[in-house]
Scaffold this active site. Structure first.
Site, PDB file in Angstrom:
ATOM      1  N   GLY A  15      38.538  32.774   6.398  1.00 27.16           N
ATOM      2  CA  GLY A  15      37.542  33.940   6.279  1.00 27.16           C
ATOM      3  C   GLY A  15      38.350  34.840   5.484  1.00 27.16           C
ATOM      4  O   GLY A  15      39.232  35.499   5.972  1.00 27.16           O
ATOM      5  N   VAL A  28      53.185  41.486  -4.127  1.00 24.13           N
ATOM      6  CA  VAL A  28      53.398  41.456  -5.491  1.00 24.13           C
ATOM      7  C   VAL A  28      54.462  42.440  -5.909  1.00 24.13           C
ATOM      8  O   VAL A  28      55.496  41.985  -6.611  1.00 24.13           O
ATOM      9  CB  VAL A  28      52.257  41.290  -6.361  1.00 24.13           C
ATOM     10  CG1 VAL A  28      52.482  41.355  -7.697  1.00 24.13           C
ATOM     11  CG2 VAL A  28      51.305  40.166  -6.125  1.00 24.13           C
ATOM     12  N   ARG A  76      38.817  27.060   3.448  1.00 29.16           N
ATOM     13  CA  ARG A  76      39.379  26.108   4.443  1.00 29.16           C
ATOM     14  C   ARG A  76      39.700  24.935   3.953  1.00 29.16           C
ATOM     15  O   ARG A  76      38.900  24.098   3.067  1.00 29.16           O
ATOM     16  CB  ARG A  76      38.437  26.202   5.616  1.00 29.16           C
ATOM     17  CG  ARG A  76      38.168  27.657   6.141  1.00 29.16           C
ATOM     18  CD  ARG A  76      37.174  27.684   7.410  1.00 29.16           C
ATOM     19  NE  ARG A  76      37.249  29.054   7.964  1.00 29.16           N
ATOM     20  CZ  ARG A  76      36.271  29.801   7.535  1.00 29.16           C
ATOM     21  NH1 ARG A  76      35.170  29.446   7.108  1.00 29.16           N
ATOM     22  NH2 ARG A  76      36.362  31.011   8.167  1.00 29.16           N
ATOM     23  N   GLY A 106      44.023  33.633   9.401  1.00 28.23           N
ATOM     24  CA  GLY A 106      44.057  33.657  10.579  1.00 28.23           C
ATOM     25  C   GLY A 106      44.854  32.346  11.139  1.00 28.23           C
ATOM     26  O   GLY A 106      45.949  31.943  10.450  1.00 28.23           O
ATOM     27  N   ASP A 107      44.827  31.987  12.348  1.00 32.00           N
ATOM     28  CA  ASP A 107      45.614  30.970  13.070  1.00 32.00           C
ATOM     29  C   ASP A 107      45.485  29.614  12.448  1.00 32.00           C
ATOM     30  O   ASP A 107      46.670  28.844  12.263  1.00 32.00           O
ATOM     31  CB  ASP A 107      45.350  30.781  14.497  1.00 32.00           C
ATOM     32  CG  ASP A 107      44.380  30.835  15.065  1.00 32.00           C
ATOM     33  OD1 ASP A 107      43.284  30.577  14.279  1.00 32.00           O
ATOM     34  OD2 ASP A 107      44.046  31.086  16.115  1.00 32.00           O
ATOM     35  N   THR A 129      42.135  38.794   9.512  1.00 31.29           N
ATOM     36  CA  THR A 129      40.752  38.131  10.144  1.00 31.29           C
ATOM     37  C   THR A 129      40.105  39.309  10.742  1.00 31.29           C
ATOM     38  O   THR A 129      40.661  40.265  11.580  1.00 31.29           O
ATOM     39  CB  THR A 129      40.994  37.093  10.890  1.00 31.29           C
ATOM     40  OG1 THR A 129      39.488  36.785  11.585  1.00 31.29           O
ATOM     41  CG2 THR A 129      42.093  37.113  11.966  1.00 31.29           C
ATOM     42  N   ASP A 131      38.136  39.124  13.007  1.00 27.21           N
ATOM     43  CA  ASP A 131      38.115  38.934  14.407  1.00 27.21           C
ATOM     44  C   ASP A 131      38.928  39.277  15.330  1.00 27.21           C
ATOM     45  O   ASP A 131      38.784  39.573  16.604  1.00 27.21           O
ATOM     46  CB  ASP A 131      37.907  37.348  14.696  1.00 27.21           C
ATOM     47  CG  ASP A 131      37.050  36.847  14.095  1.00 27.21           C
ATOM     48  OD1 ASP A 131      35.885  37.346  13.383  1.00 27.21           O
ATOM     49  OD2 ASP A 131      37.278  35.290  13.846  1.00 27.21           O
ATOM     50  N   ASP A 133      41.708  38.309  16.736  1.00 22.06           N
ATOM     51  CA  ASP A 133      41.872  37.407  17.650  1.00 22.06           C
ATOM     52  C   ASP A 133      43.170  36.513  17.616  1.00 22.06           C
ATOM     53  O   ASP A 133      43.479  35.402  18.032  1.00 22.06           O
ATOM     54  CB  ASP A 133      40.770  36.226  17.603  1.00 22.06           C
ATOM     55  CG  ASP A 133      40.500  35.373  16.427  1.00 22.06           C
ATOM     56  OD1 ASP A 133      41.256  35.703  15.457  1.00 22.06           O
ATOM     57  OD2 ASP A 133      39.781  34.348  16.190  1.00 22.06           O
ATOM     58  N   ARG A 175      33.573  34.929  15.890  1.00 25.21           N
ATOM     59  CA  ARG A 175      33.722  33.739  16.129  1.00 25.21           C
ATOM     60  C   ARG A 175      33.643  33.406  17.850  1.00 25.21           C
ATOM     61  O   ARG A 175      32.702  33.597  18.379  1.00 25.21           O
ATOM     62  CB  ARG A 175      35.026  32.844  15.678  1.00 25.21           C
ATOM     63  CG  ARG A 175      35.050  31.510  15.436  1.00 25.21           C
ATOM     64  CD  ARG A 175      36.113  31.073  14.868  1.00 25.21           C
ATOM     65  NE  ARG A 175      36.482  31.385  13.371  1.00 25.21           N
ATOM     66  CZ  ARG A 175      35.949  30.580  12.161  1.00 25.21           C
ATOM     67  NH1 ARG A 175      35.231  29.482  12.723  1.00 25.21           N
ATOM     68  NH2 ARG A 175      36.207  31.116  11.208  1.00 25.21           N
ATOM     69  N   ALA A 190      26.823  51.627  23.275  1.00 24.11           N
ATOM     70  CA  ALA A 190      25.827  50.396  23.699  1.00 24.11           C
ATOM     71  C   ALA A 190      25.257  50.378  25.207  1.00 24.11           C
ATOM     72  O   ALA A 190      26.008  50.773  26.024  1.00 24.11           O
ATOM     73  CB  ALA A 190      26.434  48.900  23.562  1.00 24.11           C
ATOM     74  N   LYS A 218      16.242  57.487  28.842  1.00 22.68           N
ATOM     75  CA  LYS A 218      16.651  56.758  27.462  1.00 22.68           C
ATOM     76  C   LYS A 218      15.404  56.254  26.929  1.00 22.68           C
ATOM     77  O   LYS A 218      14.382  55.826  27.383  1.00 22.68           O
ATOM     78  CB  LYS A 218      17.499  55.874  27.826  1.00 22.68           C
ATOM     79  CG  LYS A 218      19.021  56.022  27.472  1.00 22.68           C
ATOM     80  CD  LYS A 218      19.745  54.703  27.528  1.00 22.68           C
ATOM     81  CE  LYS A 218      21.189  55.067  27.253  1.00 22.68           C
ATOM     82  NZ  LYS A 218      22.014  53.814  27.039  1.00 22.68           N
ATOM     83  N   HIS A 254      27.590  38.278   7.483  1.00 17.06           N
ATOM     84  CA  HIS A 254      28.666  38.254   6.517  1.00 17.06           C
ATOM     85  C   HIS A 254      28.904  39.813   5.771  1.00 17.06           C
ATOM     86  O   HIS A 254      29.958  40.191   5.085  1.00 17.06           O
ATOM     87  CB  HIS A 254      28.541  37.124   5.341  1.00 17.06           C
ATOM     88  CG  HIS A 254      28.703  35.957   5.784  1.00 17.06           C
ATOM     89  ND1 HIS A 254      27.947  35.272   6.624  1.00 17.06           N
ATOM     90  CD2 HIS A 254      30.164  35.059   5.866  1.00 17.06           C
ATOM     91  CE1 HIS A 254      28.489  33.996   7.070  1.00 17.06           C
ATOM     92  NE2 HIS A 254      29.730  34.014   6.661  1.00 17.06           N
TER      93      HIS A 254
HETATM   94  O1  F6P Z   1      36.887  34.409  11.473  1.00 17.88           O
HETATM   95  C1  F6P Z   1      35.987  35.173  10.465  1.00 17.88           C
HETATM   96  C2  F6P Z   1      34.628  35.000  10.560  1.00 17.88           C
HETATM   97  O2  F6P Z   1      33.758  36.094   9.817  1.00 17.88           O
HETATM   98  C3  F6P Z   1      33.924  34.781  12.109  1.00 17.88           C
HETATM   99  O3  F6P Z   1      33.775  36.148  12.685  1.00 17.88           O
HETATM  100  C4  F6P Z   1      32.985  33.864  11.818  1.00 17.88           C
HETATM  101  O4  F6P Z   1      32.589  33.258  12.873  1.00 17.88           O
HETATM  102  C5  F6P Z   1      33.314  32.933  10.546  1.00 17.88           C
HETATM  103  O5  F6P Z   1      34.489  33.597   9.769  1.00 17.88           O
HETATM  104  C6  F6P Z   1      32.298  32.922   9.641  1.00 17.88           C
HETATM  105  O6  F6P Z   1      32.810  31.683   8.619  1.00 17.88           O
HETATM  106  P1  F6P Z   1      31.908  31.519   7.436  1.00 17.88           P
HETATM  107  O7  F6P Z   1      32.047  32.532   6.372  1.00 17.88           O
HETATM  108  O8  F6P Z   1      32.864  30.245   6.955  1.00 17.88           O
HETATM  109  O9  F6P Z   1      30.526  31.314   7.516  1.00 17.88           O
END
Ligand code: F6P
Length: 324
Positions: A15, A28, A76, A106-107, A129, A131, A133, A175, A190, A218, A254
């Site tokens: 992503g 670069v 991917r 990412g990983d 990423t 995330d 993560d 994710r 929140a 509230k 997104h």
């Molecule tokens: O890993 C980044 C991420 O945006 C996650 O938060 C999400 O679950 C996933 O990618 C969405 O992937 P795609 O763009 O393939 O729908």
């Protein structure tokens, strides 16, 4: 004798994340600083398999730090998980004279980088990423921008939800991880934050908090739900049924991955992209560039992939304690 590195390939995979372009720019420019030719690889490991590469120069990354997305495109790549795919990628490197690869992502990207390294192509990963993560790095490029985008959207949502005295159930990305949800949830104040790492009891931890909040005066309730928890419609229906408060669901989706990177993402990306070239120029391989305890360091890929990043329980507690 140290062999001079001549051509370094740069790819983005998985992503996209705001700040990837700033990392490409830094890589670069640092290649050129070292007299190394930077080679762009399009669409991540797909481009490496298909030989979709092109020479870059200092001017090809002008005005790039402020741009979201990735000019190299990203994907991917299933084929790269097979030994044949890896072999084909190695052939591209040999053919294009690429003697080092920077893999930004990412990983999944780092697993690919490890395979390339094993196959004899010097490779360094850079964590990017939204995330956040990646276990080995306390920070991943894109997280700050995504959090700020989510916060801006939720602030706007709050204006209308407050006017109607509603409850908002908002899903943020991440994710399987709740880092983004907790960070955003704390920032927007929140009423409750639902993450996969800390299961909650909906009646006790959400509905009761909404009731209590209403009793304390509230008028608007924000429930932040991590993507890994999901079920926002169900949660909204249950809040509405139990409290009589009108509830609405918003899935930010997104939109969180786009936009101009924040200062934090630009500078982190510049430091990490620069470091990746430094390591390859020294002939090093099989590494991930990481941010740990305020320093940029490197960790061997296999070790990096074994590391996990638990959710910060203190941040979660702060959000919980101040949410009354
Ligand atoms: O890993 C980044 C991420 O945006 C996650 O938060 C999400 O679950 C996933 O990618 C969405 O992937 P795609 O763009 O393939 O729908």
């Amino acid at each position: 004798m140290e062999t001079k590195v001549r051509r370094i390939g740069i790819l983005t995979s998985g992503g996209d994340a705001p700040g990837m372009n700033a990392a490409i720019r830094a890589a670069v420019r640092n290649c050129i600083h070292h007299g190394i030719t930077p080679i762009g690889i399009r669409r991540g490991y797909n481009g490496l398999i298909q030989g979709d590469t092109f020479e870059m120069d200092a001017r090809s990354v002008n005005n790039l730090s402020n741009r979201g997305g990735t000019i190299l495109y990203t994907a991917r790549c299933k084929e790269f998980t097979t030994p044949e795919g890896v072999q084909q990628a190695v052939r591209t490197c040999r053919y294009a004279g690429i003697d080092g690869i920077i893999a930004i992502g990412g990983d999944g990207t780092f697993r690919g980088a490890g395979k390339l390294s094993e196959a004899g192509i010097n490779t360094v990963g850079v964590p990017a990423t939204i995330d956040n993560d990646i276990g080995c790095s306390h920070y991943t490029i894109g997280f700050d921008t995504a959090a700020n985008t989510a916060i801006e959207c939720i602030d706007k949502l709050s204006d209308t939800m407050q006017s109607h005295e509603r409850a908002s159930v908002v899903e943020v990305m991440g994710r399987h991880a709740g880092h983004l949800a907790v960070y955003v949830g704390l920032a927007v104040g929140a009423t409750a934050i639902l993450v996969p790492e800390f299961p909650v009891n909906l009646e006790r931890d959400v509905i009761e908090k909404v009731r209590e909040g209403r009793y304390r005066g509230k008028h608007h309730f924000l429930i932040i739900v991590a993507e890994g928890v999901g079920k926002c419609d169900e949660i909204a229906q249950q809040i509405e049924a139990a409290t009589g408060i009108d509830a609405r669901v918003s899935i930010l989706g997104h939109i969180q991955r786009g936009g101009s990177p924040t200062a934090r993402d630009r500078t982190m990306a510049a430091r990490m992209g620069h470091t990746a070239v430094e390591e390859l120029a020294k002939g090093h391989t099989d590494l991930v560039v990481c941010y740990r305890d305020s320093h940029i360091v490197t960790i061997p890929i296999a070790e990096a992939l074994r590391m996990t990043k638990p959710l910060d329980p203190y941040m979660y507690k702060v959000a919980y304690d101040v949410s009354i």
